[in-house]
Design a protein around this motif. Structure first.
Motif, mmCIF file in Angstrom:
data_model
loop_
_atom_site.group_PDB
_atom_site.id
_atom_site.type_symbol
_atom_site.label_atom_id
_atom_site.label_comp_id
_atom_site.label_asym_id
_atom_site.label_seq_id
_atom_site.Cartn_x
_atom_site.Cartn_y
_atom_site.Cartn_z
ATOM 1 N N VAL A 30 12.261 18.799 -5.966
ATOM 2 C CA VAL A 30 11.012 18.973 -5.207
ATOM 3 C C VAL A 30 10.257 17.652 -5.113
ATOM 4 O O VAL A 30 9.696 17.295 -4.071
ATOM 5 N N LEU A 31 10.280 16.891 -6.216
ATOM 6 C CA LEU A 31 9.624 15.583 -6.220
ATOM 7 C C LEU A 31 10.287 14.656 -5.210
ATOM 8 O O LEU A 31 9.600 13.897 -4.513
ATOM 9 N N ASP A 32 11.621 14.711 -5.130
ATOM 10 C CA ASP A 32 12.331 13.904 -4.141
ATOM 11 C C ASP A 32 11.854 14.227 -2.733
ATOM 12 O O ASP A 32 11.616 13.329 -1.909
ATOM 13 N N GLU A 33 11.737 15.506 -2.431
ATOM 14 C CA GLU A 33 11.307 15.917 -1.094
ATOM 15 C C GLU A 33 9.900 15.424 -0.782
ATOM 16 O O GLU A 33 9.603 15.011 0.344
ATOM 17 N N LEU A 34 9.045 15.451 -1.796
ATOM 18 C CA LEU A 34 7.687 14.951 -1.608
ATOM 19 C C LEU A 34 7.683 13.451 -1.360
ATOM 20 O O LEU A 34 7.039 12.960 -0.428
ATOM 21 N N LEU A 35 8.416 12.716 -2.177
ATOM 22 C CA LEU A 35 8.374 11.262 -2.098
ATOM 23 C C LEU A 35 9.133 10.714 -0.898
ATOM 24 O O LEU A 35 8.815 9.624 -0.406
ATOM 25 N N GLU A 36 10.132 11.450 -0.414
ATOM 26 C CA GLU A 36 10.888 10.971 0.733
ATOM 27 C C GLU A 36 10.062 10.958 2.018
ATOM 28 O O GLU A 36 10.476 10.364 3.018
ATOM 29 N N THR A 37 8.903 11.586 1.996
ATOM 30 C CA THR A 37 8.016 11.504 3.164
ATOM 31 C C THR A 37 7.524 10.078 3.378
ATOM 32 O O THR A 37 7.056 9.750 4.477
ATOM 33 N N TYR A 38 7.630 9.233 2.360
ATOM 34 C CA TYR A 38 7.245 7.825 2.497
ATOM 35 C C TYR A 38 8.324 6.993 3.181
ATOM 36 O O TYR A 38 8.094 5.825 3.498
ATOM 37 N N LEU A 39 9.506 7.573 3.358
ATOM 38 C CA LEU A 39 10.609 6.856 3.982
ATOM 39 C C LEU A 39 10.703 7.198 5.461
ATOM 40 O O LEU A 39 10.309 8.295 5.885
ATOM 41 N N PRO A 40 11.248 6.281 6.278
ATOM 42 C CA PRO A 40 11.510 6.625 7.678
ATOM 43 C C PRO A 40 12.558 7.725 7.769
ATOM 44 O O PRO A 40 13.347 7.929 6.838
ATOM 45 N N GLU A 41 12.587 8.404 8.887
ATOM 46 C CA GLU A 41 13.452 9.574 9.039
ATOM 47 C C GLU A 41 14.919 9.264 8.740
ATOM 48 O O GLU A 41 15.604 10.056 8.089
ATOM 49 N N ARG A 45 0.842 -1.202 0.000
ATOM 50 C CA ARG A 45 0.000 0.000 0.000
ATOM 51 C C ARG A 45 0.879 1.254 0.000
ATOM 52 O O ARG A 45 0.602 2.223 -0.725
ATOM 53 N N ASN A 46 1.944 1.246 0.791
ATOM 54 C CA ASN A 46 2.861 2.382 0.839
ATOM 55 C C ASN A 46 3.533 2.588 -0.523
ATOM 56 O O ASN A 46 3.636 3.722 -1.011
ATOM 57 N N ASN A 47 3.960 1.477 -1.149
ATOM 58 C CA ASN A 47 4.613 1.583 -2.450
ATOM 59 C C ASN A 47 3.662 2.083 -3.534
ATOM 60 O O ASN A 47 4.047 2.898 -4.378
ATOM 61 N N MET A 48 2.433 1.597 -3.515
ATOM 62 C CA MET A 48 1.472 2.016 -4.541
ATOM 63 C C MET A 48 1.096 3.482 -4.372
ATOM 64 O O MET A 48 0.949 4.212 -5.363
ATOM 65 N N SER A 49 0.942 3.934 -3.136
ATOM 66 C CA SER A 49 0.687 5.365 -2.906
ATOM 67 C C SER A 49 1.868 6.198 -3.364
ATOM 68 O O SER A 49 1.704 7.279 -3.954
ATOM 69 N N LEU A 50 3.065 5.684 -3.101
ATOM 70 C CA LEU A 50 4.282 6.360 -3.554
ATOM 71 C C LEU A 50 4.313 6.467 -5.066
ATOM 72 O O LEU A 50 4.673 7.511 -5.636
ATOM 73 N N ILE A 51 3.909 5.405 -5.749
ATOM 74 C CA ILE A 51 3.915 5.405 -7.218
ATOM 75 C C ILE A 51 2.875 6.370 -7.768
ATOM 76 O O ILE A 51 3.120 7.075 -8.760
ATOM 77 N N VAL A 52 1.696 6.423 -7.143
ATOM 78 C CA VAL A 52 0.665 7.363 -7.591
ATOM 79 C C VAL A 52 1.189 8.791 -7.519
ATOM 80 O O VAL A 52 1.051 9.580 -8.472
ATOM 81 N N ASP A 53 1.808 9.157 -6.400
ATOM 82 C CA ASP A 53 2.362 10.503 -6.262
ATOM 83 C C ASP A 53 3.501 10.724 -7.254
ATOM 84 O O ASP A 53 3.679 11.832 -7.774
ATOM 85 N N SER A 54 4.280 9.667 -7.516
ATOM 86 C CA SER A 54 5.382 9.790 -8.477
ATOM 87 C C SER A 54 4.850 10.075 -9.874
ATOM 88 O O SER A 54 5.337 10.975 -10.573
ATOM 89 N N VAL A 55 3.845 9.320 -10.286
ATOM 90 C CA VAL A 55 3.273 9.488 -11.625
ATOM 91 C C VAL A 55 2.669 10.877 -11.781
ATOM 92 O O VAL A 55 2.884 11.554 -12.803
ATOM 93 N N MET A 56 1.944 11.318 -10.772
ATOM 94 C CA MET A 56 1.318 12.638 -10.870
ATOM 95 C C MET A 56 2.367 13.748 -10.867
ATOM 96 O O MET A 56 2.220 14.758 -11.556
ATOM 97 N N GLY A 57 3.453 13.552 -10.099
ATOM 98 C CA GLY A 57 4.530 14.541 -10.095
ATOM 99 C C GLY A 57 5.212 14.610 -11.450
ATOM 100 O O GLY A 57 5.539 15.693 -11.948
ATOM 101 N N ILE A 58 5.440 13.454 -12.056
ATOM 102 C CA ILE A 58 6.050 13.409 -13.397
ATOM 103 C C ILE A 58 5.130 14.062 -14.414
ATOM 104 O O ILE A 58 5.577 14.837 -15.273
ATOM 105 N N TYR A 59 3.842 13.754 -14.350
ATOM 106 C CA TYR A 59 2.879 14.321 -15.311
ATOM 107 C C TYR A 59 2.851 15.847 -15.204
ATOM 108 O O TYR A 59 2.785 16.546 -16.224
ATOM 109 N N ASN A 60 2.904 16.352 -13.986
ATOM 110 C CA ASN A 60 2.801 17.793 -13.781
ATOM 111 C C ASN A 60 4.122 18.519 -13.984
ATOM 112 O O ASN A 60 4.194 19.741 -13.777
#
Length: 258
Positions: free
Chosen positions: A234-245, A213-228
């Motif tokens: 900036v995309l890295d900063e957004l997606l790194e929120t899915y990683l532990p600190e 579920r975490n990976n699929m949510s990560l991919i959805v945000d990745s795809v939308m970030g790429i599309y936009n």
């Protein structure tokens, strides 16, 4: 293959067998009727709880997931998203058409971007597929957890059957000890199967479902970030929120695309 699952089962059964043979005869713990009551009863009761097709699919899905399926490393997904976003910003979304993407869910999202689908439609399709995928995964986890609940119950039922048979022979004291031992074997089987197989597998399926579920949510945000056309940093900063600190900021994803 998930070696942790296989190693845990082998090690668990090995230690139980060693504990038995160092204190008693292993043959005393072998009882086909008791095994039939516990295994047959648990699987039959679970079959009553679910539709037969869902039940069979869940058993197959659960075994494959627990023993063979490995989720992608989220850091690798972020690195791939970074690389694809750089290509898209340089060559446009059509530049992603021939890029190799091993993850089928990610590849589907990127292909929809290349095909020119509307962003709202892309997000809706990906989120719906994610929801349905998680429902299938959760069904497998529920079936194995049900088996974990049912096995000890049928172990107790088998014990009651044995006690009834034993009490029927009270006139022969020599049969009381062996009869009691045989009656308790079903409780042993039920507890062992529940605590060493069914419940641990259910927990493993739940853990892998959470990772997926975490990976699929990560991919959805990745795809939308790429599309936009989001900036890769900036995309890295957004997606790194899915990683532990402790994993954030440790990724080297600033290489230029040749």
């Amino acid at each position: 293959m998930d070696l942790a699952t296989l190693l845990g089962l082998v090690l668990g059964f090995t230690l139980v067998v060693l504990a038995i043979i160092t204190s008693a005869d292993l043959g005393l713990f072998m009882s086909l009727p008791s095994l039939l009551v516990v295994v047959g009863g648990a699987f039959s009761a679970a079959l009553i709880k679910y539709r037969i097709q869902s039940y069979l699919v869940a058993l197959k899905e659960g075994c494959l997931t627990a023993f063979f399926e490995r989720n992608d490393n989220p850091r690798e997904i972020i690195a791939l998203a970074n690389r694809l976003s750089r290509i898209a910003r340089r060559n446009g979304l059509l530049g992603l058409e021939d890029e190799p993407i091993d993850n089928a869910f990610f590849a589907k999202g990127v292909q929809m971007c290349v095909d020119g689908s509307a962003p709202e439609f892309i997000q809706e399709v990906l989120q719906k597929e994610m929801i349905l995928t998680m429902e299938r995964k959760s069904l497998a986890e529920k079936v194995f957890r049900s088996l974990g609940d049912l096995a000890p119950a049928f172990g107790m039922i088998g014990t009651l059957i044995g006690l009834i048979a034993m009490l029927n022979n009270l006139d022969d004291p020599t049969k009381l000890g062996p009869g009691m031992a045989l009656a308790l074997i079903t409780t042993f089987y039920g507890s062992l199967l529940a605590q060493l197989i069914f419940i641990p597998l259910a927990d493993k399926l739940e853990m892998k479902s959470d990772e997926l579920r975490n990976n699929m949510s990560l991919i959805v945000d990745s795809v939308m970030g790429i599309y936009n056309g989001m900036n890769p940093q900036v995309l890295d900063e957004l997606l790194e929120t899915y990683l532990p600190e402790y994993q954030r900021g440790a990724m080297n994803m600033t290489e230029e695309i040749e």
